[in-house]
Write an enzyme that holds these catalytic residues in place. Structure first.
Site, PDB file in Angstrom:
ATOM      1  N   ASP A 261      17.646  28.858  31.313  1.00 41.84           N
ATOM      2  CA  ASP A 261      17.118  28.685  29.956  1.00 41.84           C
ATOM      3  C   ASP A 261      15.640  29.063  29.931  1.00 41.84           C
ATOM      4  O   ASP A 261      14.977  29.087  30.973  1.00 41.84           O
ATOM      5  CB  ASP A 261      17.288  27.212  29.533  1.00 41.84           C
ATOM      6  CG  ASP A 261      17.274  27.025  28.027  1.00 41.84           C
ATOM      7  OD1 ASP A 261      16.903  27.981  27.305  1.00 41.84           O
ATOM      8  OD2 ASP A 261      17.629  25.924  27.564  1.00 41.84           O
ATOM      9  N   GLY A 262      15.138  29.354  28.755  1.00 44.40           N
ATOM     10  CA  GLY A 262      13.714  29.637  28.570  1.00 44.40           C
ATOM     11  C   GLY A 262      12.925  28.353  28.387  1.00 44.40           C
ATOM     12  O   GLY A 262      13.460  27.246  28.495  1.00 44.40           O
TER      13      GLY A 262
ATOM     14  N   GLY B   5      11.219  25.118  20.892  1.00 41.95           N
ATOM     15  CA  GLY B   5      10.650  26.051  19.913  1.00 41.95           C
ATOM     16  C   GLY B   5      11.739  26.682  19.053  1.00 41.95           C
ATOM     17  O   GLY B   5      11.529  26.972  17.880  1.00 41.95           O
TER      18      GLY B   5
ATOM     19  N   GLY C 193      17.095  31.169  22.894  1.00 42.59           N
ATOM     20  CA  GLY C 193      15.767  31.754  22.684  1.00 42.59           C
ATOM     21  C   GLY C 193      15.752  33.216  23.094  1.00 42.59           C
ATOM     22  O   GLY C 193      16.737  33.737  23.630  1.00 42.59           O
ATOM     23  N   SER C 194      14.631  33.867  22.857  1.00 37.94           N
ATOM     24  CA  SER C 194      14.575  35.319  23.090  1.00 37.94           C
ATOM     25  C   SER C 194      14.663  35.670  24.574  1.00 37.94           C
ATOM     26  O   SER C 194      15.243  36.699  24.937  1.00 37.94           O
ATOM     27  CB  SER C 194      13.299  35.895  22.474  1.00 37.94           C
ATOM     28  OG  SER C 194      12.164  35.251  23.012  1.00 37.94           O
ATOM     29  N   THR C 195      14.132  34.832  25.465  1.00 37.94           N
ATOM     30  CA  THR C 195      14.221  35.118  26.909  1.00 37.94           C
ATOM     31  C   THR C 195      15.649  34.890  27.388  1.00 37.94           C
ATOM     32  O   THR C 195      16.213  35.723  28.127  1.00 37.94           O
ATOM     33  CB  THR C 195      13.229  34.235  27.701  1.00 37.94           C
ATOM     34  OG1 THR C 195      11.984  34.192  27.003  1.00 37.94           O
ATOM     35  CG2 THR C 195      13.005  34.786  29.092  1.00 37.94           C
TER      36      THR C 195
ATOM     37  N   GLU D 112      20.221  21.714  24.668  1.00 37.02           N
ATOM     38  CA  GLU D 112      19.643  22.262  25.910  1.00 37.02           C
ATOM     39  C   GLU D 112      19.472  21.158  26.947  1.00 37.02           C
ATOM     40  O   GLU D 112      19.753  21.350  28.134  1.00 37.02           O
ATOM     41  CB  GLU D 112      18.292  22.922  25.616  1.00 37.02           C
ATOM     42  CG  GLU D 112      18.421  24.231  24.855  1.00 37.02           C
ATOM     43  CD  GLU D 112      17.095  24.813  24.403  1.00 37.02           C
ATOM     44  OE1 GLU D 112      17.021  26.032  24.270  1.00 37.02           O
ATOM     45  OE2 GLU D 112      16.137  24.053  24.177  1.00 37.02           O
TER      46      GLU D 112
HETATM   47  C1  5RP Z   1      14.832  26.804  22.243  1.00 40.32           C
HETATM   48  C2  5RP Z   1      13.950  26.789  23.431  1.00 40.32           C
HETATM   49  C3  5RP Z   1      13.563  28.090  24.002  1.00 40.32           C
HETATM   50  O1  5RP Z   1      13.998  28.166  25.321  1.00 40.32           O
HETATM   51  C4  5RP Z   1      12.079  28.210  23.958  1.00 40.32           C
HETATM   52  O2  5RP Z   1      11.666  28.058  22.615  1.00 40.32           O
HETATM   53  C5  5RP Z   1      11.588  29.561  24.491  1.00 40.32           C
HETATM   54  O3  5RP Z   1      12.027  30.572  23.642  1.00 40.32           O
HETATM   55  P1  5RP Z   1      11.582  32.078  23.863  1.00 40.32           P
HETATM   56  O4  5RP Z   1      12.251  32.540  25.106  1.00 40.32           O
HETATM   57  O5  5RP Z   1      12.085  32.783  22.622  1.00 40.32           O
HETATM   58  O6  5RP Z   1      10.078  32.109  23.955  1.00 40.32           O
HETATM   59  O7  5RP Z   1      13.565  25.769  23.957  1.00 40.32           O
HETATM   60  O8  5RP Z   1      15.042  25.513  21.749  1.00 40.32           O
END
Ligand code: 5RP
Length: 230
Positions: A83-84, A98, A29-31, A105
């Site tokens: 992880d995000g 998301g 994810g982006s974070t 994950e």
């Molecule tokens: C991917 C995830 C991500 O950690 C989650 O969607 C958060 O993403 P972002 O940092 O882009 O908001 O669960 O499967």
């Protein structure tokens, strides 16, 4: 501070928990990608870790940036996963998926001694469920699985649209070749019960409720990063 700067703040704070020699689960994810960029700078300076990616997308970015990777089969026991998340509640229960990587994950986080979540304040909620719950299902018998999810949710007093996630030219396919259902249940008062019920459905491969898995959340807001513990 804009959204990206907050993600970087959370990622910076998480990096302080990574020690030389660690076996590290690396999120999606982006974070998580902000974390990967910072980690790559440390690796370039001689910091030594071995990473296990939670998605093909994360693997590509890590390899591009020179982070050494191993498969989970090579390193089945990890020290830490970072992880995000899409939502974080006060007990550090999460909605994830998301980005469609929830299965890997969850496997990687479960194989780790600790999981640290990095997110911005917008992800913190009192009760999970404003974010549509991603549920990974086997493509075989998908209609039957949707009906089973609907009935299961109804028994817990939950209802709402179940939408198969699409990507540009068709249905979204996960790294494992499965589909994602985004469930608009709204507020989920008993996420633990829903998680257990969904685990019992044969067509459900995994779901985005991460109950009791995170040990720490680093939440970035305008005033900087704060830590949440359960
Ligand atoms: C991917 C995830 C991500 O950690 C989650 O969607 C958060 O993403 P972002 O940092 O882009 O908001 O669960 O499967």
């Amino acid at each position: 501070m804009d959204a990206r700067q907050m993600k970087i703040k959370a990622a910076e704070a998480a990096l302080a928990h990574v020690e030389d020699g660690m076996r590290l689960g690396i999120g999606t994810g982006s974070t998580a990608e902000e974390f990967i960029r910072l980690l790559a700078e440390k690796v370039a300076d001689g910091f030594c870790i071995e990473g296990v990616p939670t998605s093909e997308r994360t693997a590509r970015l890590c390899l591009d940036l020179g982070i050494p990777l191993r498969s989970l089969d090579e390193l089945p026991e990890l020290d830490l996963t970072i992880d995000g998340a899409d939502e974080v509640d006060p007990d550090l229960n999460l909605i994830k998926g998301g980005g469609g990587a929830l299965l890997r994950e969850k496997i990687v986080a479960s194989s780790s001694a600790r999981m640290i979540v990095i997110a911005d304040e917008s992800k913190v909620v009192d009760t999970l469920g404003a974010f549509k719950l991603p549920i990974e299902i086997n493509p075989f018998g998908q209609k039957a699985t949707l009906i089973a999810i609907e009935k299961t949710a109804a028994r817990l007093g939950l209802s709402g649209a179940l939408t198969l996630r699409s990507s540009g030219d068709g249905l979204f396919e996960t790294d494992g070749g499965h589909l994602i259902v985004d469930a608009s249940f709204g507020r989920i008062p008993d996420a633990d019960a829903l998680a257990r019920e969904l685990n019992g459905l044969p067509g459900v491969v995994e779901h985005g409720l991460f109950i009791g898995m995170a040990s720490l959340a680093i939440i970035a807001g305008e005033a900087g990063a704060r830590v949440m513990t359960s």
